[in-house]
Design a protein around this motif. Structure first.
Motif, PDB file in Angstrom:
ATOM      1  N   GLY A 131      -3.927   4.374  -1.586  1.00 59.76           N
ATOM      2  CA  GLY A 131      -2.859   4.707  -0.651  1.00 59.76           C
ATOM      3  C   GLY A 131      -3.404   5.121   0.704  1.00 59.76           C
ATOM      4  N   ILE A 132      -2.473   5.227   1.655  1.00 60.40           N
ATOM      5  CA  ILE A 132      -2.812   5.645   3.011  1.00 60.40           C
ATOM      6  C   ILE A 132      -1.821   6.712   3.457  1.00 60.40           C
ATOM      7  N   THR A 133      -2.147   7.395   4.534  1.00 61.31           N
ATOM      8  CA  THR A 133      -1.256   8.402   5.102  1.00 61.31           C
ATOM      9  C   THR A 133      -0.425   7.777   6.220  1.00 61.31           C
ATOM     10  N   ARG A 134       0.616   8.492   6.637  1.00 64.11           N
ATOM     11  CA  ARG A 134       1.396   8.040   7.800  1.00 64.11           C
ATOM     12  C   ARG A 134       0.504   7.989   9.039  1.00 64.11           C
ATOM     13  N   ASN A 135      -0.475   8.862   9.109  1.00 60.57           N
ATOM     14  CA  ASN A 135      -1.392   8.831  10.247  1.00 60.57           C
ATOM     15  C   ASN A 135      -2.180   7.518  10.256  1.00 60.57           C
ATOM     16  N   ARG A 136      -2.588   7.036   9.099  1.00 56.94           N
ATOM     17  CA  ARG A 136      -3.288   5.752   9.017  1.00 56.94           C
ATOM     18  C   ARG A 136      -2.351   4.611   9.412  1.00 56.94           C
ATOM     19  N   ILE A 184       0.861  -1.181   0.000  1.00 56.97           N
ATOM     20  CA  ILE A 184       0.000   0.000   0.000  1.00 56.97           C
ATOM     21  C   ILE A 184       0.897   1.231   0.000  1.00 56.97           C
ATOM     22  N   PRO A 185       0.766   2.095  -1.001  1.00 59.55           N
ATOM     23  CA  PRO A 185       1.597   3.302  -1.002  1.00 59.55           C
ATOM     24  C   PRO A 185       1.222   4.225   0.160  1.00 59.55           C
ATOM     25  N   VAL A 186       2.229   4.846   0.754  1.00 60.89           N
ATOM     26  CA  VAL A 186       2.006   5.841   1.801  1.00 60.89           C
ATOM     27  C   VAL A 186       2.121   7.198   1.105  1.00 60.89           C
ATOM     28  N   VAL A 187       0.980   7.866   0.964  1.00 59.40           N
ATOM     29  CA  VAL A 187       0.890   9.031   0.078  1.00 59.40           C
ATOM     30  C   VAL A 187       1.679  10.243   0.555  1.00 59.40           C
ATOM     31  N   ASP A 188       1.919  10.363   1.860  1.00 60.67           N
ATOM     32  CA  ASP A 188       2.667  11.519   2.351  1.00 60.67           C
ATOM     33  C   ASP A 188       4.103  11.140   2.733  1.00 60.67           C
ATOM     34  N   SER A 189       4.637  10.120   2.055  1.00 58.71           N
ATOM     35  CA  SER A 189       6.031   9.727   2.250  1.00 58.71           C
ATOM     36  C   SER A 189       6.476   8.934   1.019  1.00 58.71           C
ATOM     37  N   ASP A 190       7.736   8.565   1.006  1.00 64.47           N
ATOM     38  CA  ASP A 190       8.267   7.745  -0.095  1.00 64.47           C
ATOM     39  C   ASP A 190       8.191   6.259   0.238  1.00 64.47           C
ATOM     40  N   GLU A 191       7.558   5.924   1.359  1.00 70.93           N
ATOM     41  CA  GLU A 191       7.536   4.552   1.834  1.00 70.93           C
ATOM     42  C   GLU A 191       6.322   3.785   1.319  1.00 70.93           C
ATOM     43  N   VAL A 192       6.411   2.475   1.472  1.00 73.18           N
ATOM     44  CA  VAL A 192       5.307   1.579   1.146  1.00 73.18           C
ATOM     45  C   VAL A 192       5.013   0.763   2.397  1.00 73.18           C
ATOM     46  N   PHE A 193       3.749   0.683   2.749  1.00 73.53           N
ATOM     47  CA  PHE A 193       3.315  -0.142   3.866  1.00 73.53           C
ATOM     48  C   PHE A 193       2.932  -1.505   3.300  1.00 73.53           C
ATOM     49  N   SER A 194       3.232  -2.589   4.030  1.00 75.48           N
ATOM     50  CA  SER A 194       2.865  -3.903   3.500  1.00 75.48           C
ATOM     51  C   SER A 194       2.344  -4.834   4.585  1.00 75.48           C
ATOM     52  N   TRP A 195       1.427  -5.669   4.146  1.00 77.77           N
ATOM     53  CA  TRP A 195       0.918  -6.786   4.933  1.00 77.77           C
ATOM     54  C   TRP A 195       1.451  -8.056   4.272  1.00 77.77           C
ATOM     55  N   ALA A 196       2.174  -8.901   5.015  1.00 78.24           N
ATOM     56  CA  ALA A 196       2.563 -10.223   4.506  1.00 78.24           C
ATOM     57  C   ALA A 196       1.423 -11.166   4.874  1.00 78.24           C
ATOM     58  N   VAL A 197       0.726 -11.636   3.858  1.00 81.79           N
ATOM     59  CA  VAL A 197      -0.516 -12.391   4.044  1.00 81.79           C
ATOM     60  C   VAL A 197      -0.434 -13.735   3.341  1.00 81.79           C
TER      61      VAL A 197
END
Length: 168
Positions: free
Chosen positions: A152-157, A63-76
């Motif tokens: 995408g999501i925010t760092r707050n999310r 999941i892209p993090v829209v207010d950063s250059d990072e990507v959030f991920s769930w290993a499922v």
């Protein structure tokens, strides 16, 4: 914007040094530890077989993090047909496996921070080069997880998810 990579938890009030950008499920939701000693079942870091009837691979919902250059991920975990599981296993260490067409699968991890349940969401599992986990793409529905993967999501999310995971 602060340079502090951590966050102060609204649940416990503690400052945590890092905001986790990934979480991993240890097994599909159907796994039971009693299967570990059975010859027709297997649980490894990336593959699972239950009673020689249900087949799973581990992949990443990114999941892209829209207010950063990072990507959030769930290993499922995702269930595959016996044929697709066998094909994926046959190509496990084969260079070029990423050119395989995607495999259809059902999400087999309950990410309890989402409602309704994430179990049995339709997915497409894409192979990547050997040594990299599969990519899991959710069918584009209105489920909150599918929406987050698309938009995408925010760092707050990400912080909200961290708090929910730390304090279920």
């Amino acid at each position: 914007m602060t340079n502090d990579p951590g966050f102060t938890c609204s649940c416990c009030g503690e400052h945590h040094a890092e905001l986790p950008m990934n979480y991993a499920a240890t097994a599909p939701y159907v796994w039971d530890d009693r299967y570990a000693d059975e010859s027709d079942s297997l649980l490894s870091e990336d593959q699972c077989v239950v009673k020689a009837q249900h087949y799973f691979v581990k992949g990443l919902i990114e999941i892209p993090v829209v207010d950063s250059d990072e990507v959030f991920s769930w290993a499922v975990w995702v269930s595959l047909s016996r044929e697709n599981f066998s094909r994926a296993a046959d190509l496990w260490d084969t260079p070029g496996r990423e050119s395989e067409p995607p495999y259809f699968g059902w999400l087999s991890t309950d990410l309890y921070v989402y409602a309704p349940s994430t179990v049995n969401l339709k997915t497409h599992v894409r192979t990547r080069p050997p040594g990299r986990r599969f990519s899991v793409e959710l069918e584009p529905t209105d489920h909150p997880l599918a929406v987050e993967q698309r938009t995408g999501i925010t760092r707050n999310r990400v912080r909200e998810i961290a708090e929910a995971v730390r304090h279920p």
